[in-house]
Design an enzyme around this catalytic site. Sequence first.
Site, PDB file in Angstrom:
ATOM      1  N   ASP A  33       0.852  -1.200   0.000  1.00  0.00           N
ATOM      2  CA  ASP A  33       0.000   0.000   0.000  1.00  0.00           C
ATOM      3  C   ASP A  33       0.883   1.244   0.000  1.00  0.00           C
ATOM      4  OD1 ASP A  33      -1.837   2.160   0.911  1.00  0.00           O
ATOM      5  OD2 ASP A  33      -3.252   0.496   1.076  1.00  0.00           O
ATOM      6  N   SER A  82     -10.021   5.959  -5.318  1.00  0.00           N
ATOM      7  CA  SER A  82     -11.374   5.394  -5.294  1.00  0.00           C
ATOM      8  C   SER A  82     -12.509   6.422  -5.273  1.00  0.00           C
ATOM      9  CB  SER A  82     -11.513   4.487  -4.063  1.00  0.00           C
ATOM     10  OG  SER A  82     -11.530   5.269  -2.876  1.00  0.00           O
ATOM     11  N   THR A 121     -15.647  -2.285  -9.818  1.00  0.00           N
ATOM     12  CA  THR A 121     -16.844  -1.578  -9.355  1.00  0.00           C
ATOM     13  C   THR A 121     -17.990  -1.694 -10.350  1.00  0.00           C
ATOM     14  OG1 THR A 121     -17.683   0.667  -8.944  1.00  0.00           O
ATOM     15  CG2 THR A 121     -15.798   0.510 -10.374  1.00  0.00           C
ATOM     16  N   ASP A 122     -19.212  -1.576  -9.848  1.00  0.00           N
ATOM     17  CA  ASP A 122     -20.378  -1.565 -10.739  1.00  0.00           C
ATOM     18  C   ASP A 122     -20.436  -0.298 -11.592  1.00  0.00           C
ATOM     19  OD1 ASP A 122     -21.047   0.218  -8.699  1.00  0.00           O
ATOM     20  OD2 ASP A 122     -22.958  -0.741  -8.208  1.00  0.00           O
ATOM     21  N   GLU A 123     -19.641   0.717 -11.194  1.00  0.00           N
ATOM     22  CA  GLU A 123     -19.690   1.983 -11.939  1.00  0.00           C
ATOM     23  C   GLU A 123     -19.189   1.860 -13.366  1.00  0.00           C
ATOM     24  OE1 GLU A 123     -18.200   5.439 -10.075  1.00  0.00           O
ATOM     25  OE2 GLU A 123     -18.971   4.905  -8.113  1.00  0.00           O
ATOM     26  N   TYR A 148     -12.851   8.558 -12.506  1.00  0.00           N
ATOM     27  CA  TYR A 148     -12.634   7.363 -11.671  1.00  0.00           C
ATOM     28  C   TYR A 148     -13.154   6.104 -12.364  1.00  0.00           C
ATOM     29  CZ  TYR A 148     -13.897   3.747  -8.320  1.00  0.00           C
ATOM     30  OH  TYR A 148     -14.079   2.527  -7.706  1.00  0.00           O
ATOM     31  N   LYS A 152     -11.277   2.667 -13.867  1.00  0.00           N
ATOM     32  CA  LYS A 152     -11.577   1.297 -13.393  1.00  0.00           C
ATOM     33  C   LYS A 152     -11.994   0.419 -14.584  1.00  0.00           C
ATOM     34  CE  LYS A 152     -11.495  -0.167  -9.795  1.00  0.00           C
ATOM     35  NZ  LYS A 152     -10.380  -0.762  -8.991  1.00  0.00           N
ATOM     36  N   LYS A 187     -16.406   9.479   2.165  1.00  0.00           N
ATOM     37  CA  LYS A 187     -17.484   8.736   1.519  1.00  0.00           C
ATOM     38  C   LYS A 187     -18.838   9.082   2.155  1.00  0.00           C
ATOM     39  CE  LYS A 187     -14.927   6.185  -1.351  1.00  0.00           C
ATOM     40  NZ  LYS A 187     -13.573   6.759  -1.285  1.00  0.00           N
ATOM     41  N   ILE A 189     -21.737   7.727   3.502  1.00  0.00           N
ATOM     42  CA  ILE A 189     -22.310   7.345   4.799  1.00  0.00           C
ATOM     43  C   ILE A 189     -21.448   7.816   5.969  1.00  0.00           C
ATOM     44  CG2 ILE A 189     -22.848   5.331   6.269  1.00  0.00           C
ATOM     45  CD1 ILE A 189     -24.270   4.087   3.851  1.00  0.00           C
ATOM     46  N   LYS A 203     -25.188  16.575   4.136  1.00  0.00           N
ATOM     47  CA  LYS A 203     -25.253  17.288   2.850  1.00  0.00           C
ATOM     48  C   LYS A 203     -25.591  16.301   1.743  1.00  0.00           C
ATOM     49  CE  LYS A 203     -21.722  20.497   4.519  1.00  0.00           C
ATOM     50  NZ  LYS A 203     -22.689  21.409   5.130  1.00  0.00           N
TER      51      LYS A 203
HETATM   52  P1  NAD Z   1      -9.862   3.351  -0.357  1.00  0.00           P
HETATM   53  O1  NAD Z   1      -9.675   4.659  -1.028  1.00  0.00           O
HETATM   54  O2  NAD Z   1     -10.429   3.304   1.012  1.00  0.00           O
HETATM   55  O3  NAD Z   1      -8.460   2.577  -0.298  1.00  0.00           O
HETATM   56  C1  NAD Z   1      -7.590   2.510  -1.390  1.00  0.00           C
HETATM   57  C2  NAD Z   1      -6.226   2.054  -0.868  1.00  0.00           C
HETATM   58  O4  NAD Z   1      -5.337   1.925  -2.004  1.00  0.00           O
HETATM   59  C3  NAD Z   1      -5.567   3.056   0.093  1.00  0.00           C
HETATM   60  O5  NAD Z   1      -5.046   2.373   1.219  1.00  0.00           O
HETATM   61  C4  NAD Z   1      -4.450   3.682  -0.747  1.00  0.00           C
HETATM   62  O6  NAD Z   1      -3.325   4.078   0.041  1.00  0.00           O
HETATM   63  C5  NAD Z   1      -4.088   2.537  -1.683  1.00  0.00           C
HETATM   64  N1  NAD Z   1      -3.472   3.002  -2.926  1.00  0.00           N
HETATM   65  C6  NAD Z   1      -3.935   3.948  -3.782  1.00  0.00           C
HETATM   66  N2  NAD Z   1      -3.080   4.107  -4.820  1.00  0.00           N
HETATM   67  C7  NAD Z   1      -2.070   3.226  -4.606  1.00  0.00           C
HETATM   68  C8  NAD Z   1      -0.892   2.912  -5.318  1.00  0.00           C
HETATM   69  N3  NAD Z   1      -0.558   3.558  -6.452  1.00  0.00           N
HETATM   70  N4  NAD Z   1      -0.079   1.950  -4.842  1.00  0.00           N
HETATM   71  C9  NAD Z   1      -0.392   1.292  -3.690  1.00  0.00           C
HETATM   72  N5  NAD Z   1      -1.483   1.561  -2.955  1.00  0.00           N
HETATM   73  C10 NAD Z   1      -2.313   2.524  -3.408  1.00  0.00           C
HETATM   74  O7  NAD Z   1     -10.707   2.492  -1.375  1.00  0.00           O
HETATM   75  P2  NAD Z   1     -11.810   1.360  -1.097  1.00  0.00           P
HETATM   76  O8  NAD Z   1     -13.129   2.007  -0.978  1.00  0.00           O
HETATM   77  O9  NAD Z   1     -11.338   0.462  -0.029  1.00  0.00           O
HETATM   78  O10 NAD Z   1     -11.767   0.613  -2.522  1.00  0.00           O
HETATM   79  C11 NAD Z   1     -10.831  -0.441  -2.734  1.00  0.00           C
HETATM   80  C12 NAD Z   1     -11.068  -1.029  -4.111  1.00  0.00           C
HETATM   81  O11 NAD Z   1     -12.397  -1.480  -4.214  1.00  0.00           O
HETATM   82  C13 NAD Z   1     -10.861  -0.035  -5.257  1.00  0.00           C
HETATM   83  O12 NAD Z   1     -10.254  -0.725  -6.329  1.00  0.00           O
HETATM   84  C14 NAD Z   1     -12.275   0.374  -5.635  1.00  0.00           C
HETATM   85  O13 NAD Z   1     -12.345   0.742  -6.999  1.00  0.00           O
HETATM   86  C15 NAD Z   1     -13.021  -0.908  -5.356  1.00  0.00           C
HETATM   87  N6  NAD Z   1     -14.457  -0.763  -5.034  1.00  0.00           N
HETATM   88  C16 NAD Z   1     -14.847   0.089  -4.026  1.00  0.00           C
HETATM   89  C17 NAD Z   1     -16.187   0.155  -3.683  1.00  0.00           C
HETATM   90  C18 NAD Z   1     -16.678   1.044  -2.560  1.00  0.00           C
HETATM   91  O14 NAD Z   1     -17.881   1.134  -2.328  1.00  0.00           O
HETATM   92  N7  NAD Z   1     -15.810   1.733  -1.804  1.00  0.00           N
HETATM   93  C19 NAD Z   1     -17.131  -0.628  -4.364  1.00  0.00           C
HETATM   94  C20 NAD Z   1     -16.684  -1.474  -5.414  1.00  0.00           C
HETATM   95  C21 NAD Z   1     -15.344  -1.540  -5.710  1.00  0.00           C
HETATM   96  O1  DAU Z   2     -20.621   1.799  -6.753  1.00  0.00           O
HETATM   97  C1  DAU Z   2     -19.350   1.514  -6.247  1.00  0.00           C
HETATM   98  C2  DAU Z   2     -18.600   2.806  -5.980  1.00  0.00           C
HETATM   99  O2  DAU Z   2     -19.168   3.376  -4.817  1.00  0.00           O
HETATM  100  C3  DAU Z   2     -17.106   2.606  -5.812  1.00  0.00           C
HETATM  101  O3  DAU Z   2     -16.551   2.152  -7.020  1.00  0.00           O
HETATM  102  C4  DAU Z   2     -16.409   3.900  -5.382  1.00  0.00           C
HETATM  103  O4  DAU Z   2     -15.035   3.644  -5.092  1.00  0.00           O
HETATM  104  C5  DAU Z   2     -17.086   4.435  -4.142  1.00  0.00           C
HETATM  105  O5  DAU Z   2     -16.525   5.693  -3.796  1.00  0.00           O
HETATM  106  C6  DAU Z   2     -18.588   4.585  -4.382  1.00  0.00           C
HETATM  107  O6  DAU Z   2     -18.830   5.629  -5.370  1.00  0.00           O
HETATM  108  P1  DAU Z   2     -20.035   6.686  -5.171  1.00  0.00           P
HETATM  109  O7  DAU Z   2     -19.690   7.887  -5.932  1.00  0.00           O
HETATM  110  O8  DAU Z   2     -21.350   6.020  -5.387  1.00  0.00           O
HETATM  111  O9  DAU Z   2     -19.893   6.909  -3.567  1.00  0.00           O
HETATM  112  P2  DAU Z   2     -19.945   8.211  -2.638  1.00  0.00           P
HETATM  113  O10 DAU Z   2     -19.817   7.697  -1.231  1.00  0.00           O
HETATM  114  O11 DAU Z   2     -19.014   9.271  -3.062  1.00  0.00           O
HETATM  115  O12 DAU Z   2     -21.416   8.756  -2.855  1.00  0.00           O
HETATM  116  C7  DAU Z   2     -22.553   7.927  -2.710  1.00  0.00           C
HETATM  117  C8  DAU Z   2     -23.765   8.720  -3.140  1.00  0.00           C
HETATM  118  O13 DAU Z   2     -23.988   9.792  -2.218  1.00  0.00           O
HETATM  119  C9  DAU Z   2     -23.618   9.379  -4.498  1.00  0.00           C
HETATM  120  O14 DAU Z   2     -24.890   9.385  -5.134  1.00  0.00           O
HETATM  121  C10 DAU Z   2     -23.185  10.812  -4.162  1.00  0.00           C
HETATM  122  C11 DAU Z   2     -23.937  11.068  -2.869  1.00  0.00           C
HETATM  123  N1  DAU Z   2     -23.314  11.998  -1.896  1.00  0.00           N
HETATM  124  C12 DAU Z   2     -22.019  11.799  -1.565  1.00  0.00           C
HETATM  125  C13 DAU Z   2     -21.422  12.594  -0.619  1.00  0.00           C
HETATM  126  C14 DAU Z   2     -19.965  12.406  -0.222  1.00  0.00           C
HETATM  127  C15 DAU Z   2     -24.086  12.972  -1.292  1.00  0.00           C
HETATM  128  O15 DAU Z   2     -25.296  13.127  -1.586  1.00  0.00           O
HETATM  129  N2  DAU Z   2     -23.506  13.761  -0.340  1.00  0.00           N
HETATM  130  C16 DAU Z   2     -22.202  13.623   0.017  1.00  0.00           C
HETATM  131  O16 DAU Z   2     -21.719  14.378   0.891  1.00  0.00           O
END
Ligand code: NAD
Ligand code: DAU
Length: 332
Positions: A33, A82, A121-123, A148, A152, A187, A189, A203
């Site tokens: 990491d 992410s 990701t589903d995105e 982003y 991906k 993020k 939530i 917000k």
């Molecule tokens: P996060 O941002 O919490 O963590 C990402 C981690 O990757 C961090 O610890 C960061 O230091 C490390 N990192 C970033 N760039 C790096 C690099 N160049 N080399 C080494 N380490 C590096 O992200 P997360 O929410 O835990 O997501 C993890 C994975 O899951 C991502 O690939 C994301 O696309 C995928 N994903 C996330 C969600 C979600 O809801 N958060 C959903 C589906 C898929």
């Molecule tokens: O669907 C999977 C993805 O979910 C992952 O690939 C991403 O890494 C992860 O960040 C997440 O993406 P989103 O953009 O959906 O997540 P985020 O938490 O940023 O926002 C969730 C929803 O809430 C989105 O519709 C934007 C909204 N939002 C977000 C923030 C931070 C708000 O309404 N208010 C806020 O303050």
Amino acid sequence: MSHILVTGGAGFIGSNFVHHVLDNTVHHVTVLDKLTYAANTASLEGLPASRFTLVQGDIADADLVDDLVAGHDAVVHYAAESHNDNSLDDPRPFLESNVIGTYTLLEAARRHGTRFHHISTDEVYGDLALDDPNRFTESTAYNPSSPYSSTKAASDLLVRAWVRSFGVDATISNCSNNYGPYQHVEKFIPRQITNVLTGVRPKLYGAGANVRDWIHADDHSSAVLTILEHGRIGETYLIGADGEMNNREVVEMILGQLGQPTDAYDLVTDRVGHDLRYAIDSTKLRSELSWEPRYTNFAEGLAATIAWYQSNRDWWEPQKDAAEARYAAQGR
Ligand code: NAD
Ligand code: DAU
């Protein structure tokens, strides 16, 4: 017994997977990491030193990656930039980590014949209309919206090409929105929970009508381990837990569970290009690999998550001001 290299294991979902593997298998785990702003090494405290090693480094560092991949039986690749909002401000780190970093890992896996599981990701599928009866499946066409999600999508396509052209033993999973403890306060939530805990109103972007398909991070980890152990090489599996809710409903639930009036939130400037709705059909994973989620009651999972943020202020408080400063600069 195997040695698994987990990239991005100091982030939210990667650290959850590390705990899951060490709690449920006899495997050894090395985390690679970069420890960006999104990492928190406190998420990895208490792990057994005899089975766990943390290496700070970049997945785009070809020499480091080659050495590490050579000494491991499998790579589970979580590391990525992410956050959509950050990608709109400055896409370059997303290209470097998500595209070049994945390419660097794939080349090492190819040289050493290493099993590779790619986390996505589903995105990558873009978004759905609110009334669309269809959900995303493994055959939905790619149509990413943000810097982003486009990086991906690019990384997924690299993995597919390295399977077909070079015979890399890879699988891919695309998961919906995760929630649970240890998630960065940028993020949705955790931002709203910690806003309420610090006396700030939640917000909502736009009208709060956007829908996300929530899954607990523990369920994501159990699905990934199942795919790593039993998935068919070259296949993609969608991971989801039938958790569709709109953002307003989620904020009202957070406010209600924290004893606040459920309308005590503000509507703020929308995210540009904001995807309207994600929804996952995880039939393939459930029927082929017999996976099921454990968290089927979102209100209960959310209550446990809120309790965790209430009891673990030391974990998130140091990151809160910087995250809010980034949002303030974006007008959100
Ligand atoms: P996060 O941002 O919490 O963590 C990402 C981690 O990757 C961090 O610890 C960061 O230091 C490390 N990192 C970033 N760039 C790096 C690099 N160049 N080399 C080494 N380490 C590096 O992200 P997360 O929410 O835990 O997501 C993890 C994975 O899951 C991502 O690939 C994301 O696309 C995928 N994903 C996330 C969600 C979600 O809801 N958060 C959903 C589906 C898929
Ligand atoms: O669907 C999977 C993805 O979910 C992952 O690939 C991403 O890494 C992860 O960040 C997440 O993406 P989103 O953009 O959906 O997540 P985020 O938490 O940023 O926002 C969730 C929803 O809430 C989105 O519709 C934007 C909204 N939002 C977000 C923030 C931070 C708000 O309404 N208010 C806020 O303050």
